[in-house]
Design a protein around this motif. Structure first.
Motif, PDB file in Angstrom:
ATOM      1  N   ALA A  22      18.460 -36.339   5.446  1.00 24.24           N
ATOM      2  CA  ALA A  22      19.081 -35.734   6.628  1.00 24.24           C
ATOM      3  C   ALA A  22      18.218 -34.628   7.228  1.00 24.24           C
ATOM      4  N   ASP A  23      17.138 -34.286   6.553  1.00 22.38           N
ATOM      5  CA  ASP A  23      16.260 -33.247   7.095  1.00 22.38           C
ATOM      6  C   ASP A  23      15.721 -33.680   8.453  1.00 22.38           C
ATOM      7  N   PRO A  24      15.658 -32.751   9.384  1.00 25.64           N
ATOM      8  CA  PRO A  24      15.135 -33.151  10.693  1.00 25.64           C
ATOM      9  C   PRO A  24      13.645 -33.512  10.630  1.00 25.64           C
ATOM     10  N   ILE A  25      13.232 -34.314  11.582  1.00 28.20           N
ATOM     11  CA  ILE A  25      11.801 -34.592  11.760  1.00 28.20           C
ATOM     12  C   ILE A  25      11.236 -33.367  12.466  1.00 28.20           C
ATOM     13  N   VAL A  26      10.218 -32.774  11.879  1.00 31.79           N
ATOM     14  CA  VAL A  26       9.667 -31.553  12.475  1.00 31.79           C
ATOM     15  C   VAL A  26       8.427 -31.889  13.319  1.00 31.79           C
TER      16      VAL A  26
END
Ligand code: LMR
Length: 334
Positions: A22-26
């Motif tokens: 669920a970590d955003p794409i940075v």
């Protein structure tokens, strides 16, 4: 330092990629100018829209003012994947092997934004952008800045006034030739180092669109500026092709939408931002601003037009011709 810093960036990127799904794409978006410039504002606009349109699946981190990388390093960092987005000026692609962009630096090539947009918003612009792909780079958009003025600590009324002056330039062979044509001594230098070089006298003068001059406070160390409008400075927004192609299709299409809208925004505000910066320079009282007479302007054009022919072997005669055809520019009419 540089390679170590880039490698560290890569390790960090790897770690975050391995974290929870669920970590955003940075997207790290690095650039060298102040936030309060056409490019700085457009980068912030892209961040806002990209995060909104992807519902937070993408997080854009904008690093302005060379805080992450300087000119040359940022190109290397993009190719290595340590940053995902940049918007270098079109004058800075030579080291990557894409010389055709330097055609945008040819003096007096565009007599305003309307002519310029016939290229950047047309087929010629698309064809030039495609030249980046074999280098592992995807070109996403052209963003405007503006037309350059020459500055120094002595008055500039004629081409002869530049003779023997050390002039800071971007890393473009076309701009180098332009300065040589004026008998000046061009010195390629990172944007972030220019203010200090002017202040300490390492160089005598430079050229800038007004928003860059003002936001770096260069006017405080340049007593004279002449509104020559002799050349254009604008950007290619670029990303690492592997990164871009690897994005989920839905995310990519939302980012494309965000990019298209921030491009419109950049190109709408560029002129007004530069006009505003010019007025701020004037109000500061630190720099005398000179508007050339028609005869003086013609003398600069006459001195600098030979650069077009001389640089055919550098940027390609066909590239120059395609721009002439798109804009209707006719060097014989001068
Ligand atoms: C310069 O180096 O003068 C410019 O390319 C800086 C910029 O990004 O506008």
């Amino acid at each position: 330092m540089k390679v170590r810093a880039i490698l560290l960036g890569l390790v960090m990127a790897g770690l975050s990629a391995g974290a929870a799904a669920a970590d955003p794409i940075v997207i790290k978006f690095s650039h060298v100018v102040a936030t309060d410039t056409p490019k700085g504002k457009a980068a912030e606009k892209f961040k806002e829209l990209a995060e909104q349109y992807t519902n937070g699946a993408v997080k854009v981190e904008v690093y302005a003012n060379s805080t992450l990388y300087k000119d040359k390093e940022e190109m290397e960092a993009l190719q290595l994947g340590a940053v995902q987005m940049l918007a270098p000026s079109l004058a800075k692609f030579g080291p990557l092997g894409v010389r055709e962009f330097e055609a945008f630096d040819l003096p007096y090539m565009f007599d305003g934004y309307t002519a310029l947009h016939k290229v950047t918003k047309g087929e010629v612009g698309q064809k030039l952008m495609a030249k980046l792909e074999p280098r592992g780079i995807k070109g996403l958009a052209y963003w405007d800045n503006g037309f350059k003025s020459l500055s120094a600590n002595t008055p500039i009324r004629s081409p002869e006034d530049l003779k023997g002056k050390k002039m800071r330039i971007q890393s473009s062979k076309v701009i180098e030739e332009q300065m040589r044509e004026l008998k000046a001594l061009p010195q390629v230098m990172a944007f972030s180092e220019t203010y200090q070089a002017l202040q300490t006298g390492v160089v005598d003068g430079t050229e800038n669109p007004h928003s860059n001059l003002y936001t770096q406070k260069m006017h405080e160390v340049q007593k004279h500026m002449t509104l020559t409008d002799h050349g254009y400075l604008g950007y290619a927004v670029i990303t690492n092709k592997k990164f871009w192609d690897g994005l989920p299709a839905e995310v990519r299409s939302q980012l494309e939408k965000a990019m298209a809208e921030s491009t419109d925004y950049a190109n709408e505000i560029a002129k007004a931002e530069n006009d505003k910066a010019l007025e701020a320079v004037r109000a500061s009282g630190k720099t005398e601003i000179y508007t050339p007479t028609e005869a003086e302007r013609k003398a600069f054009i006459k001195a600098l037009l030979p650069v077009h022919k001389k640089m055919e072997s550098r940027v390609g005669a066909a590239t120059i011709k395609s721009i002439y055809e798109a804009t209707g520019f006719d060097p014989a009419s001068f």
